[in-house]
Design an enzyme around this catalytic site. Sequence first.
Site, short mmCIF file in Angstrom:
data_model
loop_
_atom_site.label_atom_id
_atom_site.label_comp_id
_atom_site.label_asym_id
_atom_site.label_seq_id
_atom_site.Cartn_x
_atom_site.Cartn_y
_atom_site.Cartn_z
N CYS A 114 0.85 -0.83 0.39
CA CYS A 114 -0.16 -0.16 0.08
C CYS A 114 1.14 1.83 -0.29
O CYS A 114 -0.13 1.78 -0.07
CB CYS A 114 -0.86 0.06 1.10
SG CYS A 114 -0.23 0.71 2.53
N ASP A 134 28.51 7.10 -11.69
CA ASP A 134 28.44 8.29 -10.84
C ASP A 134 28.53 7.51 -9.47
O ASP A 134 27.86 7.10 -9.36
CB ASP A 134 26.26 8.48 -10.93
CG ASP A 134 26.17 9.72 -10.28
OD1 ASP A 134 24.76 9.74 -9.57
OD2 ASP A 134 26.66 10.79 -9.47
#
Lengths: 444, 239
Positions: free
Chosen positions: A205, A352
């Site tokens: 949820c 990165d």
Amino acid sequence: MAVIRKILSVWIGRLLVWLTGILGGGTNLPGEISLRLCPQILRYLAANYRVVAVTGTNGKTTTAAMIQQILKHNGHTAINNSSGANLKAGLVTCFLQNYRYSRKHAFAVLEVDEAYLPRVSADLNPVIIAVTNIFRDQLDRFGAVERTRDLIFQAFSNAPESKLVLNGDLPMLNQSFENETVYYGFDDAGSCDSTGTEGRFCPECGNTLTYNSVVYGNLGDYCCEQCSLKRPVLQYRVEKLTQLRADASDAVINGQAVTVSQAGLYNLYNGLCAFACAAELGVPSDVIAESLSVQESRFGRQEIIGIGDKQVRVILVKNPAGCSEAIKTVVLEQDTSSLAVLLNDRLGDGTDVSWIYDADFEALSKMNPDKVLVGGTRLYDMAIRLQTAGLNTEKFVLCEEYKDVLDAILNKTAFPKVYLLATYSAMVEFRRFLYKKGYLKKMW
Amino acid sequence: MELRICHLYPQLLNLNGDYGNVAILCDRAKRRGIDVKVTALAYGQRFIAKDYDFVFLGNGQPDELSAVLAELTAYDFEELKKYVDENGVLLAVGGGYELLGEEIRFPDGTQKDGLGLLPVRFEKTEKRFIGNAVIRDGDHVYIGFENHDGRAEIGALPPLGEVLLGFGNDEGGYEGCRYNGVIGTYLHGPLLAKAPELADELLIASLSKRYGSVTLSQLDNTFEQRAREQLLQRFFPTE
């Protein structure tokens, strides 16, 4: 015709293994050629083995090595793709290298890259698929943890007969699968670590999860107050965390006292996963415990390299979660020691480097290193990071080349122990450099 | 002197090490003897403009960015608008930069309103702009890493810098934007890691609002300078 291609593919592959072996090994070329000659060769080669596939963000190599050693300790023949060759060509190469075992109904304990597992799980037809964890890894490569999860779930449905051995402390693995599933985890971590940058959201949820205890990152005994999702029942559990030491951990797993000879909570998870897989394959608990207590580290994973009169402990770091845990382990060291950090930004490391700001280098303030060696292609970024983390810059030795790192270890450190944190290519390259200088007996 | 930093929703927006921008400002302030107080604003907590000298809004996953946008729009819009209108210093990176804009347009034709605090429009594309990035801002060069699928249309606003390497806002030669006290950018790295002059500029601007004119002692920026030299040599090799 298909049979001829198969035989040719194996024959040429084995020839290439022999040739490349003479040249030093460490290449997946034999596998690549074999696959080109016969694209189904992996299925054919794997058919004679009972395959255990290990995947996840961190811990694949260590966990697979542990499982292999346990099986051998129990008297089985077990092969392993030990050089970290975990993409398709690497798997094929591994089978070709070990061809002499193919008629022995042996085990093949294979670490498989998370993105490639769905492509090979059907061919491998594993008896067990184990997942160590899913963390944010190289952002520039995957983009999102959810994508990794989806790839792994796809691999499960491609091999519905495989039994799953999953980390029950990881919320996103809480699903019902077509496959038979077994979970492992920590009963009680003892602490409630609220730091870490892994997302703690309910996979059902989206609500923020509540934790009764956290082991690290987002791993622990979780539940969702909004939709009542909670951690699944654990078949394999760390019932007691007896002691965490700088070079090993003692615990009780399913009533069995266990010492995992590689330090850190993350290695205890690896040991627990290995325990679960081995137990599911019928290995008795005491045999498992014996094997784990003498486990030697693999290629670059907490390997100890002797350089002169120094003991250099190489710890691979790949992403924030793993790096933070490695740091927590290093600071357990009681003896005064030196620290070395090698940060590269090649494709395998993540181009990165901003991920270093998500790793908890601030925890290093608990250590009082004699010297801090900083190297790798992005050494200055790492120096800035360590400076920001509060380390004393007067102790820094900036090493632009590997020869400078070696020189610093030999001549600038005053104590015998050196903890070396390195990203993947830095670890490989530094080892290659040491091998050429004669400090290592074998490269892989 | 005290520096009060607000980090907006770090539990939700914490991708790409952008938190490092806050860490770097804290470190540079502390090394000058300035006290620093960082408030990590949690989901459900309210933002009060007068309580802060510097605000940071980082990057996150799409779901988390939507949640933050909804939260800020519903509860904190007035205070944030006040902060921006009164030239409060704010650094917004990546998704955070996009949230502040007027709108975001998607490839399927739909659009979403941003907070409207920056007169910038964003367009999401099918292409992803990833790679090392170098920009020039006057005498200074900033090196970072970009990873975005959005293009920023900054109109007449001044950019953060001219692109020497990388894609910038929209492959048009410029990156980021400045508006009042706000800097918006797609540069991760984090941006301030190798931009000590910009970090100090932000520190001075933040403290000056509260304490009047402020000067800061010079810090040793050797690592930052060496980092720049080494990377510029690598990205633009001289023969």
